[in-house]
Design a protein around this motif. Structure first.
Motif, PDB file in Angstrom:
ATOM      1  N   THR A 152       0.909  -1.134  -0.016  1.00  0.00           N
ATOM      2  CA  THR A 152       0.097   0.053   0.003  1.00  0.00           C
ATOM      3  C   THR A 152       0.823   1.225  -0.015  1.00  0.00           C
ATOM      4  O   THR A 152       1.998   1.226   0.482  1.00  0.00           O
TER       5      THR A 152
ATOM      6  N   ASP B 282      -2.750  10.187   8.993  1.00  0.00           N
ATOM      7  CA  ASP B 282      -4.132  10.055   8.363  1.00  0.00           C
ATOM      8  C   ASP B 282      -4.267   9.151   7.167  1.00  0.00           C
ATOM      9  O   ASP B 282      -5.534   8.620   7.006  1.00  0.00           O
ATOM     10  N   ALA B 283      -3.179   8.601   6.464  1.00  0.00           N
ATOM     11  CA  ALA B 283      -3.555   7.705   5.472  1.00  0.00           C
ATOM     12  C   ALA B 283      -3.140   6.219   5.944  1.00  0.00           C
ATOM     13  O   ALA B 283      -3.083   5.330   5.074  1.00  0.00           O
ATOM     14  N   ASP B 284      -2.980   6.102   7.120  1.00  0.00           N
ATOM     15  CA  ASP B 284      -2.803   4.565   7.736  1.00  0.00           C
ATOM     16  C   ASP B 284      -4.175   3.885   8.042  1.00  0.00           C
ATOM     17  O   ASP B 284      -4.578   3.673   9.229  1.00  0.00           O
TER      18      ASP B 284
ATOM     19  N   ASP C 218      -3.549   4.719  -0.987  1.00  0.00           N
ATOM     20  CA  ASP C 218      -4.170   4.792   0.059  1.00  0.00           C
ATOM     21  C   ASP C 218      -5.778   4.741   0.017  1.00  0.00           C
ATOM     22  O   ASP C 218      -6.413   5.753   0.520  1.00  0.00           O
ATOM     23  N   GLU C 219      -6.616   3.690  -0.606  1.00  0.00           N
ATOM     24  CA  GLU C 219      -7.843   3.871  -0.671  1.00  0.00           C
ATOM     25  C   GLU C 219      -8.472   2.543  -0.028  1.00  0.00           C
ATOM     26  O   GLU C 219      -8.301   1.512  -0.653  1.00  0.00           O
TER      27      GLU C 219
ATOM     28  N   ARG D 271       0.186   5.171  -1.825  1.00  0.00           N
ATOM     29  CA  ARG D 271       0.285   6.159  -3.219  1.00  0.00           C
ATOM     30  C   ARG D 271       1.627   6.759  -3.794  1.00  0.00           C
ATOM     31  O   ARG D 271       1.771   6.982  -4.931  1.00  0.00           O
TER      32      ARG D 271
ATOM     33  N   ALA E 276       0.840   1.686   5.983  1.00  0.00           N
ATOM     34  CA  ALA E 276      -0.527   2.142   6.370  1.00  0.00           C
ATOM     35  C   ALA E 276      -0.871   1.698   7.625  1.00  0.00           C
ATOM     36  O   ALA E 276      -2.096   1.291   8.169  1.00  0.00           O
TER      37      ALA E 276
END
Length: 405
Positions: free
Chosen positions: A185, A258-260, A228-229, A187, A253
């Motif tokens: 994972t 915030d993206a974890d 990160d979706e 981006r 992640a």
């Protein structure tokens, strides 16, 4: 946050409960390298299968050369591969080659260097006294029929195949290779060979995991990089889990940014998170979960050395337990110099062994620093308690990677 021992206990317990899912199969000996034996393997026959000669020379009854020099007639020649001479012919010596069956009535071999041919080879002079058993490889001296070659749960290396072949074993019961899948994972990740672009970094960990997992005797599947979706990740996760993999790895992640999204995504997918965050460095954010009727799941941190530590000290013990292998035991070593560490964290530091047997902690211990890994040959494991250790302190150490069997 839990300690490493508690985390390891949960991993081993969960994997042992799933070990029956890793079924047995039988493979040809030529296909058994790196596989794990599913049963104890015993010799089918005596090795050597008959008394044979350890040297080129002369076979005789030792009593005939109890006093040297001794002159004896040569009764014949026995080569390796000849049928044993079963009829007892006394009073002489046999010219023998290494590996030849010991002729009946003989109990010793005199090397050719300690004898002198006479009469054009019709007779021989034995120059030194001889004792029974000299230069004879007795039947079953290496392995007797039924002797244990290796226990169940042995990872079979070339040395094991050597012994099994010598014992007449042609097919071997082994555990099925565990199936390990990876979803990376981030981006920011770019595969090797593609344009990097601003703000992007190479996906180094996926290449490492592909190689390292395969070396551990498991089958590896890489299912690409997911940005990160959570929705895209969840769809791919369900697709991969449905393939029947035993272990599913993710990278990145799992921290507090915030993206974890991995912990929340796994919870939404119905996975039971057994622990998240372990008191160690590097790799503190590591996560372990299980899916009912699905894989065991490791959320490995994204920094490359954290990934390496996560595989070495969390995923490897899981694979061992799945395969019915015993736990790995550490080596004991002494530090070459004083070292500081964070209080309360078990540290897995890149190190190398010195000529005096001590280990040197290498510079460059940050979780992003790969270069020091190339100079290392072991992991120095520093305990949680305390913030410093003195030179010559005794510690646990592990090889950098599990060595081939």
């Amino acid at each position: 946050m839990i300690r490493h021992e508690a985390a390891l206990a949960q991993i081993v317990s969960a994997a042992a409960a799933r070990s029956a899912d890793v079924s047995d199969e039988t493979v040809a000996l030529s296909d058994a390298l790196g596989r794990v034996s599913a049963a104890a393997l015993d010799s089918r026959e005596d090795i050597p299968p008959f008394d044979n000669c350890a040297m080129d020379g002369y076979a005789l009854a030792a009593a005939k050369a109890a006093r040297a020099p001794a002159r004896l007639p040569v009764l014949g020649v026995v080569m390796a591969g000849d049928a044993p001479r079963c009829a007892v012919r006394t009073g002489g010596a046999w010219r023998v080659m290494t590996g030849a069956a010991l002729p009946a009535g003989c109990d010793a071999v005199v090397p050719v260097e300690r004898a002198r041919a006479l009469d054009g080879g019709a007779a021989v002079e034995i120059l030194d006294c001889v004792e029974p058993g000299d230069y004879v490889r007795a039947r079953g001296r290496d392995f007797a029929a039924g002797a244990r070659i290796c226990p169940s749960g042995t990872r079979l290396g070339a040395r094991h195949l050597l012994a099994l072949a010598a014992a007449g074993v042609a097919r071997v019961p082994v555990r099925r290779r565990p199936r390990v899948a990876l979803i990376a994972t981030g981006r920011e990740l770019v595969a090797p060979g593609k344009d990097l672009g601003p703000g992007r970094v190479r996906d180094a960990s996926s290449s490492y995991l592909a190689a390292a997992v395969s070396q551990l005797g498991a089958d590896f599947e890489f299912h690409g990089i997911v940005a990160d979706e959570p929705a895209r990740f969840g769809a791919l996760f369900e697709k991969v889990a449905a393939r029947g993999v035993d272990v599913l790895l993710t990278t990145g992640a799992v921290s507090m940014g915030d993206a974890d999204f991995i912990p929340a995504a796994l919870d939404a997918l119905g996975a039971e998170i057994l622990f998240h965050k372990v008191a160690l460095r590097p790799g503190k954010p590591i996560l372990f979960a299980r899916l009912e009727n699905g894989p065991l799941i490791f959320g490995l941190p994204g920094n490359p050395v954290s990934t390496v530590v996560g595989l070495r000290f969390f995923v490897e013990p899981c694979l061992r337990a799945l395969l019915g292998r015993p736990a790995e035991s550490p080596l004991r070593a002494r530090l070459s110099a004083d070292v500081t560490k964070p209080e309360g964290l078990r540290c897995f530091f890149k190190a190398r062994r010195l000529d005096d047997g001590r280990v040197e902690i290498l510079p460059g211990q940050a979780s992003f620093q790969i270069h020091s890994l190339l100079s290392a040959d072991c992991w120095a494991v520093l305990p949680e308690d305390g913030d410093a250790l003195k030179a010559d302190a005794e510690i646990d150490a592990y090889p950098l990677a599990e060595s081939p069997a």
